[in-house]
Design a protein around this motif. Sequence first.
Motif, PDB file in Angstrom:
ATOM      1  N   ILE A 166      80.392 -24.700  -2.256  1.00  0.00           N
ATOM      2  CA  ILE A 166      79.057 -25.273  -3.087  1.00  0.00           C
ATOM      3  C   ILE A 166      78.660 -24.448  -4.148  1.00  0.00           C
ATOM      4  O   ILE A 166      78.834 -23.106  -3.889  1.00  0.00           O
ATOM      5  N   GLY A 167      78.458 -24.979  -5.334  1.00  0.00           N
ATOM      6  CA  GLY A 167      78.060 -24.249  -6.601  1.00  0.00           C
ATOM      7  C   GLY A 167      76.947 -24.974  -7.306  1.00  0.00           C
ATOM      8  O   GLY A 167      76.343 -26.130  -6.798  1.00  0.00           O
ATOM      9  N   LEU A 168      76.226 -24.447  -8.216  1.00  0.00           N
ATOM     10  CA  LEU A 168      75.155 -24.744  -8.889  1.00  0.00           C
ATOM     11  C   LEU A 168      75.373 -24.678 -10.515  1.00  0.00           C
ATOM     12  O   LEU A 168      75.662 -23.728 -10.905  1.00  0.00           O
ATOM     13  N   ALA A 169      75.319 -25.899 -11.334  1.00  0.00           N
ATOM     14  CA  ALA A 169      75.176 -25.945 -12.656  1.00  0.00           C
ATOM     15  C   ALA A 169      73.949 -26.666 -13.128  1.00  0.00           C
ATOM     16  O   ALA A 169      73.218 -27.238 -12.323  1.00  0.00           O
ATOM     17  N   ALA A 170      73.179 -26.328 -14.233  1.00  0.00           N
ATOM     18  CA  ALA A 170      72.206 -26.970 -15.077  1.00  0.00           C
ATOM     19  C   ALA A 170      72.492 -27.296 -16.505  1.00  0.00           C
ATOM     20  O   ALA A 170      73.434 -26.585 -17.048  1.00  0.00           O
ATOM     21  N   PHE A 171      71.854 -28.057 -17.062  1.00  0.00           N
ATOM     22  CA  PHE A 171      71.958 -28.449 -18.513  1.00  0.00           C
ATOM     23  C   PHE A 171      70.833 -29.007 -19.048  1.00  0.00           C
ATOM     24  O   PHE A 171      70.000 -29.640 -18.731  1.00  0.00           O
ATOM     25  N   SER A 172      70.798 -28.467 -20.408  1.00  0.00           N
ATOM     26  CA  SER A 172      69.990 -28.698 -21.636  1.00  0.00           C
ATOM     27  C   SER A 172      70.396 -28.108 -22.609  1.00  0.00           C
ATOM     28  O   SER A 172      71.357 -27.400 -22.805  1.00  0.00           O
ATOM     29  N   HIS A 173      69.578 -27.977 -23.724  1.00  0.00           N
ATOM     30  CA  HIS A 173      69.879 -27.258 -25.176  1.00  0.00           C
ATOM     31  C   HIS A 173      68.810 -27.205 -25.840  1.00  0.00           C
ATOM     32  O   HIS A 173      67.766 -28.223 -25.757  1.00  0.00           O
ATOM     33  N   GLU A 174      68.668 -26.291 -26.773  1.00  0.00           N
ATOM     34  CA  GLU A 174      67.534 -26.351 -27.986  1.00  0.00           C
ATOM     35  C   GLU A 174      68.161 -26.611 -29.048  1.00  0.00           C
ATOM     36  O   GLU A 174      69.047 -25.758 -29.507  1.00  0.00           O
ATOM     37  N   GLY A 175      67.551 -27.482 -29.963  1.00  0.00           N
ATOM     38  CA  GLY A 175      67.934 -27.779 -31.471  1.00  0.00           C
ATOM     39  C   GLY A 175      69.210 -28.119 -31.302  1.00  0.00           C
ATOM     40  O   GLY A 175      69.862 -29.078 -30.636  1.00  0.00           O
ATOM     41  N   ASP A 176      70.197 -27.479 -32.060  1.00  0.00           N
ATOM     42  CA  ASP A 176      71.498 -27.819 -32.095  1.00  0.00           C
ATOM     43  C   ASP A 176      72.498 -26.689 -31.323  1.00  0.00           C
ATOM     44  O   ASP A 176      73.574 -26.762 -31.560  1.00  0.00           O
ATOM     45  N   GLY A 177      71.752 -25.949 -30.583  1.00  0.00           N
ATOM     46  CA  GLY A 177      72.398 -25.140 -29.868  1.00  0.00           C
ATOM     47  C   GLY A 177      73.540 -25.652 -28.757  1.00  0.00           C
ATOM     48  O   GLY A 177      73.428 -26.731 -28.417  1.00  0.00           O
ATOM     49  N   PRO A 178      74.302 -24.739 -28.052  1.00  0.00           N
ATOM     50  CA  PRO A 178      74.901 -25.054 -26.897  1.00  0.00           C
ATOM     51  C   PRO A 178      74.192 -25.564 -25.656  1.00  0.00           C
ATOM     52  O   PRO A 178      73.239 -25.253 -25.631  1.00  0.00           O
ATOM     53  N   LEU A 179      74.995 -26.201 -24.848  1.00  0.00           N
ATOM     54  CA  LEU A 179      74.631 -26.493 -23.939  1.00  0.00           C
ATOM     55  C   LEU A 179      74.151 -25.301 -22.857  1.00  0.00           C
ATOM     56  O   LEU A 179      75.127 -24.419 -22.844  1.00  0.00           O
ATOM     57  N   GLN A 180      73.030 -25.474 -22.189  1.00  0.00           N
ATOM     58  CA  GLN A 180      72.792 -24.088 -21.527  1.00  0.00           C
ATOM     59  C   GLN A 180      71.962 -24.568 -20.021  1.00  0.00           C
ATOM     60  O   GLN A 180      71.225 -25.626 -20.062  1.00  0.00           O
TER      61      GLN A 180
END
Length: 619
Positions: free
Chosen positions: A471-485
């Motif tokens: 099992i693992g965990l990832a999440a996604f969003s970004h600010e402005g034109d920044g990279p996925l984080q």
Amino acid sequence: MGRRHAATDPSYPRWVWIAAAATVALLIVGGAFVLRALIFPDSTDGPSAGNGSPPSPNEPLAQDSPPAVAGSSPCIALNILTSLENADMARALAAEYTAKPRNVDGKCVTPEVTQEKSGAAAGKVAAQFPGVPAGDRPAVWLPDSSAWLQIARQGGGNTVPGEGTSIARSAIVVAMPETMASALGWDDQAPSWSDVFKMAGEQDVWERLGHGEWGKFKFGKASPLVSTAGLMALAASYGAAGGSVGGLDAMDLKASSLVDKVRAVELGTSHYMATPEHFLWHAREADDAGNVAEFLSAVIVDEKSVWDYNRGVVSEDGTTKQAGPAPKEPLRAIYPSDGVHVADNPAVVLGGDWVDSLQRSAAQDFLAFALTEQGQNVVKASGYRSIQGELDPGVAGTGRYAQTLQPLPLPKAETLAAMQGSFPDVRKRARALFLVDISESMVQDPGANKLQRAKDAVVKALDHFTGEDEIGLAAFSHEGDGPLQPGIVTPVAPLKSNKADLIAKLTELKAVEATPLFEAVSRFAGEQAKGYKDDFINTIVLLSDGKNDTRHPGDLGGVSEQLSHQNHSTPVLVFTLAYGPDADVPTLLQIAKASGAHYYDATDPNRLEEVLGELVTSF
């Protein structure tokens, strides 16, 4: 994957339902006698079923004899609870019953049919329907197997008296697209159960047979704690591993050599789902797209479901049926040469204090009608074998039914208990990545916001896994034109080594800004495919409350094409969960469909924990 929730609550920890399953199976042996009496109506080995043994094939059925005038109003309200599988039959019986005058102690009768998954229904019966007004509780329960009567009886006192009255039969079969069955020669000569499982384990079988365009052999099974088809599939796995599908009672099910063989058999499973209807729904989607092989090679189901599928009837949730044209490629019902289990569809008048004398009399009148020639004609027209084993010719032709059956005996109680208790150990492991949307919309609710609820639900969902699952965990969003984080939060690894880290980092997640949905799915599905393992079910669990709102790379067409391509050789099942009323449901539906997985609806955020618990049983 076999991470099955308890019959009444998908959020229960695994140890709860394992203990419950092992305990309640000790009483299922009574169902073996009911099924034996149904299959061998002339046998004197064991008690009769319910209100008497069914008539022999040569014995004429009773005729319905309705009164000349119906009883007076108000009518007796007769609530009937069924399984998902036989609800249509019960409704058809109710309609035919009320088409003629009925008079029970001077009153007319109004049957009302509701439906529920077998395991959930058993739990509600055992608990005597807590929170349900007495007037809404059922007087009659009609599951698809006597096993569920025994399970409910264990916790329900006298609520389930007697063994029930079997009113219909349906064999548990292997269903395959016809071209695939023909390529294996199984349309002419039935395989044994060992042959079936051996073929499922040969992932490159289609390429070997000159059909590389069909990809891997994709073999589906339902839950052995929720579905009769799933329970019988597990029995067949043990029987094939031990060399005798009818001789399970003589085996030492704890022998390491047998357990290792069962594990090997289960490795041929593409993924498990709560009910067979889920598989058939996705098979139809793939058929509509022109290639059913992208989703399904074979699935263990009841033969009535094959008839439904072949006439264009499918269900996404097992409850609401959708009728359309017949599929481009029908399914072939395969009856393994060493025998099949048969669901006996028993009806019982419940013994709860909410069932008054009028309802009891009405229930008995209704069940008596079900056993008449007229009632059994309805049974046959609904896709079932009659209590005498007779078939409707049109149903048999459309469903590709065998005219006669070679029934298998139900194993003894201790055998069933051992099999169910061992399932977490023998089932195929999962390699799953939880992928969580952490956009700002996840924290806009007052109080316990959606992000916090999602965290809590994921932590609870981990209880459905074992230490050997990865099992693992990832999440996604970004600010402005920044990279996925932030991207990968906890890499996929055995849960026994990373559970504490996963929970700690999950707790630390904070909302950011945007929703790069397409980029996130594409990236992490690709990474899961790179690390693909044949002996695991490779999957992503995607929770999102919104829609793609960024110009980051990716679009729905590209993501769908990628997932479909991966599904051919390194399938990564992307189970999608729409979380909250603003979720992009059409997009999440398409993502799940392209990967061969299922979409789940938690647009009501209060249902998130329940829905996620059900979702993680589908690996």
